[in-house]
Design an enzyme around this catalytic site. Structure first.
Site, PDB file in Angstrom:
ATOM      1  N   ASP A 492       0.958  -1.319  -0.181  1.00  0.00           N
ATOM      2  CA  ASP A 492       0.178  -0.008  -0.153  1.00  0.00           C
ATOM      3  C   ASP A 492       0.836   1.369  -0.173  1.00  0.00           C
ATOM      4  O   ASP A 492       2.102   1.061   0.124  1.00  0.00           O
ATOM      5  CB  ASP A 492      -0.787  -0.100   1.318  1.00  0.00           C
ATOM      6  CG  ASP A 492      -2.108   0.923   1.138  1.00  0.00           C
ATOM      7  OD1 ASP A 492      -2.386   1.579   0.225  1.00  0.00           O
ATOM      8  OD2 ASP A 492      -2.572   0.902   2.310  1.00  0.00           O
ATOM      9  N   GLU A 495       2.763   5.221  -3.637  1.00  0.00           N
ATOM     10  CA  GLU A 495       2.503   6.261  -4.867  1.00  0.00           C
ATOM     11  C   GLU A 495       3.905   6.988  -4.970  1.00  0.00           C
ATOM     12  O   GLU A 495       4.152   7.153  -6.111  1.00  0.00           O
ATOM     13  CB  GLU A 495       1.460   7.289  -4.791  1.00  0.00           C
ATOM     14  CG  GLU A 495      -0.042   6.628  -4.702  1.00  0.00           C
ATOM     15  CD  GLU A 495      -0.440   5.495  -3.404  1.00  0.00           C
ATOM     16  OE1 GLU A 495       0.278   6.036  -2.364  1.00  0.00           O
ATOM     17  OE2 GLU A 495      -1.017   4.849  -3.801  1.00  0.00           O
ATOM     18  N   ASP A 567      -9.568   4.059  -1.583  1.00  0.00           N
ATOM     19  CA  ASP A 567     -10.319   3.994  -0.277  1.00  0.00           C
ATOM     20  C   ASP A 567     -11.842   4.583  -0.443  1.00  0.00           C
ATOM     21  O   ASP A 567     -11.938   5.521  -0.567  1.00  0.00           O
ATOM     22  CB  ASP A 567      -9.745   4.845   0.785  1.00  0.00           C
ATOM     23  CG  ASP A 567      -8.342   4.360   0.968  1.00  0.00           C
ATOM     24  OD1 ASP A 567      -7.840   3.211   1.094  1.00  0.00           O
ATOM     25  OD2 ASP A 567      -7.193   5.100   1.098  1.00  0.00           O
TER      26      ASP A 567
HETATM   27  C1  LIG Z   1     -14.042   3.541  -6.225  1.00  0.00           C
HETATM   28  C2  LIG Z   1     -14.129   4.636  -5.648  1.00  0.00           C
HETATM   29  O1  LIG Z   1     -15.151   5.426  -5.492  1.00  0.00           O
HETATM   30  N1  LIG Z   1     -13.101   4.772  -4.550  1.00  0.00           N
HETATM   31  C3  LIG Z   1     -12.921   5.935  -3.488  1.00  0.00           C
HETATM   32  C4  LIG Z   1     -13.790   5.743  -2.219  1.00  0.00           C
HETATM   33  O2  LIG Z   1     -13.339   6.854  -1.496  1.00  0.00           O
HETATM   34  C5  LIG Z   1     -12.181   7.084  -1.075  1.00  0.00           C
HETATM   35  C6  LIG Z   1     -12.142   7.950  -0.002  1.00  0.00           C
HETATM   36  O3  LIG Z   1     -12.372   7.419   1.283  1.00  0.00           O
HETATM   37  C7  LIG Z   1     -11.608   7.457  -2.068  1.00  0.00           C
HETATM   38  O4  LIG Z   1      -9.995   7.635  -2.114  1.00  0.00           O
HETATM   39  C8  LIG Z   1     -11.572   6.402  -3.301  1.00  0.00           C
HETATM   40  O5  LIG Z   1     -10.914   6.707  -4.709  1.00  0.00           O
END
Ligand SMILES: CC(=O)N[C@H]1CO[C@H](CO)[C@@H](O)[C@@H]1O
Ligand SMILES: *[C@@H]1O[C@H](CO)[C@@H](O)[C@H](O)[C@H]1NC(C)=O
Ligand SMILES: *[C@@H]1O[C@H](CO)[C@@H](O)[C@H](O)[C@H]1NC(C)=O
Ligand SMILES: *[C@@H]1O[C@H](CO)[C@@H](O)[C@H](O)[C@H]1NC(C)=O
Ligand SMILES: *[C@@H]1O[C@H](CO)[C@@H](O)[C@H](O)[C@H]1NC(C)=O
Ligand SMILES: *[C@@H]1O[C@H](CO)[C@@H](O)[C@H](O)[C@H]1NC(C)=O
Ligand SMILES: *[C@@H]1O[C@H](CO)[C@@H](O)[C@H](O)[C@H]1NC(C)=O
Length: 867
Positions: A492, A495, A567
């Site tokens: 994880d 980046e 996330d």
């Molecule tokens: C797929 C998606 O929408 N992922 C998002 C979910 O929410 C988090 C924030 O907590 C984003 O970082 C993700 O990209």
């Protein structure tokens, strides 16, 4: 994992926290090179007399390679270039001759090693035929392809089967910012000097920009194309949008946390492949650059793509083929196909931040059996370590990892532990990294220190080949004895995420091995990290397929890792957007993709959680995950009837594992998507709507068509049905009648799906606790006939874990009432088919066995089928 969220709780700045953090990320306007390239293109668009100042001055042909020099008017800089044909595609590579500057620590050249990381080891170069004249070069290759390059100004025209399909630099946007000092700037009136030698963005003011302006920009005009895809990762539609007067799509791997949907903001990974699809012709533009990049798109009869990168060489490959799947095939030959995954990694993964101790892990594990829910892998987020020191186990809560692994192994279960690239200062791992000079360095070439989960940290520099041995040894001791084959790794924050860094990442003037600036390699750092982990796992167990999940990725990541979309929030809109995001990942050759089932952050309603599982069983990578502050939401926590709905969904995934595995096998050989958008098989369709469908997909080539429910209180589903095909009702995996209505009712426990006429699929219907325990189970074949009474399908079988496994690849064909099988391979265990269900048939050959008729179905138990 999103640190800002945690900080938010600490500071209780809730409103502030839930707002999108786009002010932390540079817009095109705020980002020096993008601003300058846009300034240039905007001024050119307003001046029809403008002529690109770049021209080919001389060239020479040597076999199948053409080399030459591009010059820019009124300067004396030279840009050497090279043209070659790679996997039957056109490659153009252009560098800049620079004076050696011995007074600076940073490597003074343009970064030219992106392709070393992105390419597969075995790429093939092909023959080219050059026909030259006073003002142009014509290149013929692969019988259907022709390119004409005008020398002055430089411009490319591509023909495929004699049709003109693509122009490059037709709009004159080519810009190559050559190396200059501040004192010696010579600019055209169309060129801007905005932020060339300093950066006034709030968080990156300390960027020393030691090499000044170095950006590259170029336009591509796609003739007759409006359907453009790819260039992940963005939380946006599958079909790329026109960005006129909007933010361009940005590729810059960042820990964006809480992204907004409908957004061109960058996310955790990037794959610089854009595809353009129309009837009979598909084009892939593969921009081999790992620096910060933007892509501006103007759609019209002929769409224009303006690609801009902060630095590095100009290097691109143009893939032109009949169809989107042919683009995947060529792109896969160049960058490698997805690894055939461990079969068990296609099962269900249970994760949360965090399972607290060994007892917690084993309790959760046994609850699955108590509730008769299959699962394969339980995950440990950062808290299992001793104080967030990766490559250690917490001495109290995880004191006997070997025992835990052994107990999990008894029921065929696996454990995944997280190991991130930020290494806490002040213990043996970081001490050795610093002593052995294996860290990412600051702009003074000393170990860079920044903040991440453990507090002060250094970052392993996985561009340094010496890091491999270090990582191999560290993993060998962390992973205990080689006996424990059920321990896998999650990478994880690669980046890399740096909490106190500009745009939540590393300063661009940091230095890596080879004295390359971080600026040049940023988007491929994540790949170098998970690939180093992959090699370490192989060095530990050479014949076992490693399983690694990565958050950050680049072209080529598909060879060694699975990805997830980061996330998510526990909201319906995030469930919905996960489907186009995963489809896009499949379009660009990275099929092993998933999103956090349930959403990472927040507490989903019972209905949302249930619907998320019902959609999540289709994610090629199927994992539930939750933030540390979210309530426990393992499937039994939610209560009946939802627990049963979730159990049914997960069991359906398990019964379809032979289909998933076969699809992955095909992806690993041909690049075909595992979740396949509808336009793949129907780009000839007369209905242009097919190019936009992003809430419905096929499971590989199986013929299973799925449209997950992603709306609250939905009580019906309306499928888009491709013309001239017949489909059978297949909701919840129960084969039914031919449908005559694309719209039908769905209940809370329904998973809407159809099966295309002409398909044969193999399922395993028995409940087992994990995939390993299904090994000897017999198959059920579902045969759904097309309008001619035919059907065909494929099944791939091997041991599910070895790299050199015994295998069998079986082709089924049904015609004239008979089932024919053809198989190849050396798999020696018996393969039993216990039942065949046939729909759409008039008659069945009685030699197949005892035939029962049940409505429109024929059922044959214990059929006579030889494999
Ligand atoms: C797929 C998606 O929408 N992922 C998002 C979910 O929410 C988090 C924030 O907590 C984003 O970082 C993700 O990209
Ligand atoms: C650039 O220089 C070349 C060679 O002298 C000339 O032919 C061309 O017209 C010039 N282009 C522009 C845009 O000035
Ligand atoms: C990159 O450029 C350097 C210096 O010109 C050269 O030695 C090296 O071979 C190039 N590497 C690649 C991968 O092209
Ligand atoms: C559809 O496209 C394929 C190429 O992918 C082509 O060979 C075929 O003729 C097309 N069919 C129709 C009906 O246009
Ligand atoms: C794990 O289980 C397999 C059987 O599935 C067995 O062969 C192996 O020895 C077990 N490993 C350990 C470390 O118990
Ligand atoms: C399908 O069935 C028709 C009619 O029986 C037959 O002519 C044709 O060859 C079959 N196609 C395939 C691919 O088997
Ligand atoms: C079976 O075939 C695979 C793939 O070719 C090979 O790696 C493996 O060694 C073979 N197994 C045996 C027992 O020959």
């Amino acid at each position: 994992m999103k640190y800002q969220l945690t900080l938010c709780f600490i500071f209780l700045l809730l409103n502030y926290c839930f707002a999108v953090k786009d002010y932390l990320f540079k817009s095109c306007q705020q980002n020096g090179f993008c601003n300058r390239n846009k300034y240039y293109s905007n001024h050119i668009l307003g001046d029809s007399n403008f002529k690109s100042p770049y021209y080919i001055n001389k060239f020479e042909i040597n076999g199948d390679i053409l080399r030459g020099i591009v010059l820019k008017n009124n300067t004396n800089v030279e840009f050497p270039f090279k043209i070659s044909i790679i996997e039957n595609s056109f490659r153009f590579k252009l560098d800049e001759i620079r004076n050696l500057n011995e007074n600076i620590i940073v490597n003074n050249n343009r970064y030219n090693e992106t392709s070393n990381w992105a390419f597969d080891k075995n790429v093939q170069y092909n023959k080219a035929k050059f026909i030259t004249s006073k003002d142009s070069i014509q290149i013929n290759y692969n019988s259907n392809h022709k390119v004409i390059i005008n020398l002055n100004p430089i411009k490319f025209t591509f023909y495929y089967k004699n049709e003109k399909v693509l122009l490059i630099n037709d709009k004159h946007f080519l810009l190559i910012e050559y190396q200059r000092s501040k004192e010696n700037l010579k600019l055209l009136p169309q060129e801007s000097s905005f932020n060339m030698f300093s950066d006034d963005f709030q968080d990156s003011k300390s960027d020393t920009l030691p090499l000044g302006p170095e950006s590259i920009g170029l336009d591509f005009t796609l003739i007759g194309f409006q359907n453009l895809y790819g260039i992940p990762e963005h939380a946006d539609s599958m079909l790329l949008k026109d960005t006129t007067n909007k933010e361009p799509y940005r590729l810059y791997n960042v820990d964006i946390f809480e992204y907004e949907t409908d957004s061109r903001l960058p996310m955790y990974g990037s794959i610089p492949l854009l595809t353009a699809i129309k009837k009979d012709v598909s084009i892939g533009i593969f921009w081999l650059n790992s620096a910060d990049s933007y892509i501006d798109i103007k759609k019209s009869q002929d769409s224009t793509v303006h690609w801009m990168s902060e630095n590095g060489i100009l290097d691109f490959i143009i893939i032109i083929e009949d169809s989107p799947k042919d683009i995947n095939q060529v792109y896969g030959k160049i960058t490698g196909f997805t690894q055939l995954p461990l079969l068990s990694s296609l099962g269900y993964h249970q994760c949360r931040w965090n399972y607290n101790d060994i007892k917690d892990v084993l309790d959760v594990s046994s609850k699955f059996d108590e509730y008769e829910i299959p699962y394969d892998t339980i995950w440990l987020d950062i808290e299992y370590t001793d104080n967030k020191k990766y490559l250690t186990w917490h001495p109290e809560t995880f004191d006997k990892p070997d025992e835990m692994l052994e107990i999990l192994n008894r029921t065929g279960r696996n454990l995944v532990a997280i190991i991130d690239p930020h290494i806490k200062t002040g213990y043996f791992v970081s001490d050795s990294l610093i002593n052995q000079k294996l860290t990412m360095n600051n702009n003074e070439d000393e170990s860079y220190h920044g903040h991440c989960w453990p507090g002060e940290s250094v970052w392993i520099d996985t561009l340094n080949p010496k890091s491999q041995k270090f990582w191999d040894d560290s993993h060998k001791s962390f992973m205990i004895s080689d006996k424990y084959k059920n321990l896998h790794i999650w990478n994880d924050m690669n980046e890399p995420s740096v909490f106190n860094g500009p745009e939540t990442s590393a300063p661009k003037d940091n230095l890596h091995f080879g004295q390359w600036e971080h600026r040049s390699i940023h988007n491929l750092f994540g790949l170098t990290y998970h690939e180093t982990t992959f090699n370490s796992l192989l060095s530990r167990l050479p014949n076992q397929r490693p399983f690694i999940l990565t958050r950050s990725y680049f072209s080529g990541s598909q060879r060694t890792a699975a990805m997830w979309t980061g996330d998510n929030m526990s909201k319906w809109e995030y469930l919905k957007i996960s489907i186009p995001m995963i489809l896009t990942s499949n379009i660009v050759g990275m099929p092993f993709a998933g999103a956090d089932v349930g959403g990472f952050f927040g507490n989903p309603s019972k209905e949302l959680l249930t619907r998320w599982y019902q959609a999540g069983i289709w994610y090629p990578f199927f994992r539930a995950h939750a933030h540390i502050d979210s309530r426990r939401r393992e499937p039994w926590m939610i209560g009946e009837p939802y627990t049963s709905y979730i159990r049914d969904a997960i069991k359906l995934r398990y019964s379809l594992l032979p289909v998933f595995y076969t699809s992955f096998y095909q992806a690993s050989k041909t690049g075909i998507p595992v979740l396949k958008p509808l336009f793949y098989d129907y780009s000839n369709s007369t209905n242009s709507k097919i190019f936009e469908i992003e809430d419905e997909f096929f499971l590989g080539n199986s013929g299973i068509l799925v449209k997950p429910i992603t709306d609250e209180n939905a009580d019906e589903v309306d499928f888009y049905i491709p013309e001239n095909e017949i489909f059978y009702q297949f909701t919840n995996g129960q084969i039914g009648d031919k449908i005559d209505n694309s719209k039908f009712e769905v209940k809370n426990n329904d998973i809407p799906m159809l099966l295309k006429g002409g398909s044969i699929i193999a399922m395993k219907e028995r409940y087992r606790r994990s995939t390993k325990l299904m090994k000897y189970d017999p198959y059920t074949l579902i045969i759904a006939l097309d309008k001619f009474g035919n059907a065909s399908g494929e099944l791939y079988i091997d041991d599910g874990e070895s790299i050199n496994s015994d295998y069998k690849s079986i082709n089924f064909e049904f015609k004239d009432g008979n089932l024919l099988t053809k198989s190849e391979g050396n798999y020696s265990l018996p393969i039993e088919i216990e039942k065949i269900i046939i729909v759409g048939a008039n008659q069945i050959n009685s030699k197949l066995g005892n035939i029962f008729e049940d409505g429109n179905k024929f059922i044959i138990k214990k059929p006579n089928v030889n494999i």
